[in-house]
Scaffold this motif. Structure first.
Motif, short mmCIF file in Angstrom:
data_model
loop_
_atom_site.label_atom_id
_atom_site.label_comp_id
_atom_site.label_asym_id
_atom_site.label_seq_id
_atom_site.Cartn_x
_atom_site.Cartn_y
_atom_site.Cartn_z
N UNK A 59 0.83 -1.21 0.00
CA UNK A 59 0.00 0.00 0.00
C UNK A 59 0.86 1.25 0.00
N UNK A 60 1.90 1.26 0.83
CA UNK A 60 2.81 2.42 0.87
C UNK A 60 3.51 2.59 -0.48
N UNK A 61 3.92 1.48 -1.09
CA UNK A 61 4.57 1.56 -2.40
C UNK A 61 3.64 2.18 -3.44
N UNK A 62 2.39 1.72 -3.47
CA UNK A 62 1.44 2.22 -4.46
C UNK A 62 1.11 3.69 -4.23
N UNK A 307 13.23 15.02 -0.57
CA UNK A 307 14.01 13.86 -0.15
C UNK A 307 13.12 12.62 -0.01
N UNK A 308 13.71 11.45 -0.18
CA UNK A 308 12.94 10.20 -0.11
C UNK A 308 12.29 10.00 1.24
N UNK A 309 12.95 10.42 2.32
CA UNK A 309 12.36 10.27 3.65
C UNK A 309 11.09 11.10 3.79
N UNK A 310 11.08 12.30 3.21
CA UNK A 310 9.89 13.15 3.26
C UNK A 310 8.76 12.52 2.44
N UNK A 311 9.09 11.93 1.30
CA UNK A 311 8.08 11.28 0.47
C UNK A 311 7.43 10.12 1.23
N UNK A 312 8.24 9.38 1.99
CA UNK A 312 7.68 8.28 2.78
C UNK A 312 6.70 8.81 3.82
N UNK A 313 7.06 9.89 4.49
CA UNK A 313 6.17 10.50 5.49
C UNK A 313 4.88 10.98 4.82
N UNK A 314 5.00 11.59 3.64
CA UNK A 314 3.80 12.05 2.93
C UNK A 314 2.91 10.88 2.53
N UNK A 315 3.51 9.76 2.16
CA UNK A 315 2.73 8.57 1.81
C UNK A 315 1.97 8.05 3.01
N UNK A 316 2.61 8.06 4.18
CA UNK A 316 1.94 7.62 5.41
C UNK A 316 0.78 8.55 5.74
N UNK A 317 0.96 9.85 5.51
CA UNK A 317 -0.13 10.81 5.76
C UNK A 317 -1.34 10.51 4.87
#
Length: 334
Positions: A59-62, A307-317
Motif C-alpha cells: 500500500x505504501x509503495x502504491x 528527499x525520499x524520507x519526506x516522500x515516505x512520510x507524505x505517503x503515510x499521511x
C-alpha cells in the motif's frame, strides 16, 4: 457510538490474518522501521519494515507512486516553434522534466480555474523556454561539429527559466534555488540556424494516478529479507566454492575452533536470489534458502523535488487520511 459500531470496533482491533490472531496494540509493540542507508543528497533511501504484513508495505509503495503530489508542467503555450520535432512530442518531453518545487506549498488547481485559464501564485508556476539558433561566426572553417558551427544547436532543460507570478518572489526569495528544473542537462530538442523556440509553460500540482509525470519517485520497490541457513558445516575448498555462489558480503570464510576454514553467513540482505548453489550437487543440500516472512527491504528513489524520507512520510499521511475516511464511513452505517 451505538452497539453495532462498538461491535465492529472490537472486531477491527482483534482479528485474524493468515489464521493468526492480530491486534493493533500488538502491532504497535512489534512494528519497527530501520534506516539502512541514505545517499548524501537524500534522494535514495533504503530501510527495513519489520513485523508487518505485505498488504501494508505494498500500500505504501502504491501511494508513493500514484498518490503523493508533485509539480509538473501541464500546459504549453507556443508562440513560435520551428524545429522538425512535432509539437506534441516536445510538449510530452517538457511535461516529463522533473521540477524543483515543494508541492506542499501549493494548492490543487480547481476545474473552474482550469476552464477559465485563471492562474494564481498559490496553484501555478510559470516557465519560459526561449531559444534561437544562429551560425557561429567564430567557428573554425574546418570544423565539422554542429555544436561548434551553430550557437544553441542543442536545447537543454537549463534553458527553461522561471517566470514568477504574483507574490512568488516573496514566497521563494532564493529564486531558482527553490523553483526551477532539477537536472540542467536534459536534452529537449535540436535546432538549426534560423530555428527558434518561444514557449510559455504552466506547471501545477498533481498526483501520479492522473498522469505519470506527477509521480514524485523514479522507483519505489520492496523485497523480502533473504534467510540463508547452513544445514551442515562447510569447510575448506567447499567453503570457498560456497562463498562464490553468493553476492559479495553474504558468505565469509572464518577460522573455527579447530583452526579450519569454514563458511559463515554474514549478511543475507546482499543476496541477489541467484540460486547458483543449486548447480553444485555437493553444496545444494548444505544450504537452506528461504525468506523472512515479515521483514521487508524497502527502497525509494526520489525524482529530486523532495528527499525520499519526506516522500515516505507524505505517503503515510495519505494512508492515514484514507483510514480515517474508511472508519468514518463504517461508523455512519446504521
Amino acid at each position: 457510538m451505538d452497539s453495532e459500531s462498538s461491535e465492529f470496533k472490537f472486531k477491527f482491533e482483534e482479528l485474524k490474518i493468515n489464521n493468526e490472531s492480530w491486534s493493533f496494540k500488538q502491532f504497535k509493540e512489534i512494528f519497527k522501521i530501520k534506516i539502512v542507508k541514505e545517499s548524501e543528497d537524500q534522494m535514495n533511501l533504503e530501510f527495513d519494515l519489520i513485523n508487518c504484513q505485505t498488504s501494508l508495505v505494498n500500500t505504501i509503495r502504491r501511494i508513493l507512486i500514484s498518490e503523493v503530489a508533485s509539480i509538473a508542467i501541464d500546459k504549453i503555450f507556443i508562440k513560435n516553434y520551428d524545429s522538425i520535432m512535432q509539437e506534441e512530442v516536445l510538449s510530452h518531453r517538457l511535461g516529463l522534466v522533473p521540477l524543483l518545487a515543494d508541492p506542499r506549498l501549493f494548492e490543487y488547481r480547481s476545474r473552474e480555474d482550469d476552464a477559465d485559464n485563471t492562474v494564481s501564485d498559490q496553484d501555478t508556476l510559470r516557465f519560459e523556454l526561449k531559444v534561437s539558433c544562429t551560425l557561429n561566426k567564430r567557428a573554425s572553417k574546418e570544423s565539422q561539429s554542429l555544436d561548434a558551427m551553430y550557437i544553441n544547436h542543442k536545447v537543454y532543460s537549463k534553458d527553461i527559466k522561471w517566470l514568477p507570478i504574483g507574490r512568488q518572489l516573496e514566497i521563494f526569495p532564493r529564486g531558482e534555488e527553490q523553483v526551477g528544473v532539477i537536472h540542467k542537462d536534459i536534452l529537449l530538442n535540436k535546432l538549426n540556424p534560423g530555428h527558434e523556440i518561444d514557449i510559455i509553460m504552466e506547471a501545477v500540482k498533481g498526483i501520479g494516478k492522473d498522469h505519470a509525470k506527477f509521480s514524485p519517485v523514479s522507483t519505489a520497490f520492496y523485497r523480502l529479507m533473504q534467510k540463508i541457513t547452513l544445514l551442515t558445516p562447510v569447510k575448506g575448498e567447499m567453503a570457498e566454492k560456497l562463498k562464490n555462489c553468493f553476492s559479495p558480503g553474504v558468505i565469509e570464510i572464518v577460522k573455527n575452533e579447530s583452526n579450519e576454514t569454514e563458511a559463515k553467513v554474514v549478511n543475507s540482505r546482499y543476496d541477489s536470489c541467484s540460486r547458483n548453489v543449486e548447480r553444485h550437487k555437493d553444496l545444494k543440500d548444505c544450504v537452506l534458502l528461504d525468506r523472512e516472512p515479515n521483514h521487508f527491504i524497502f527502497t525509494i528513489e526520489s525524482v529530486g523535488a523532495l528527499p525520499s524520507s519526506i516522500l515516505f512520510v507524505e505517503a503515510v499521511k495519505v494512508l492515514k487520511k484514507k483510514c480515517r475516511t474508511f472508519i468514518d464511513e463504517l461508523n455512519d452505517i446504521k
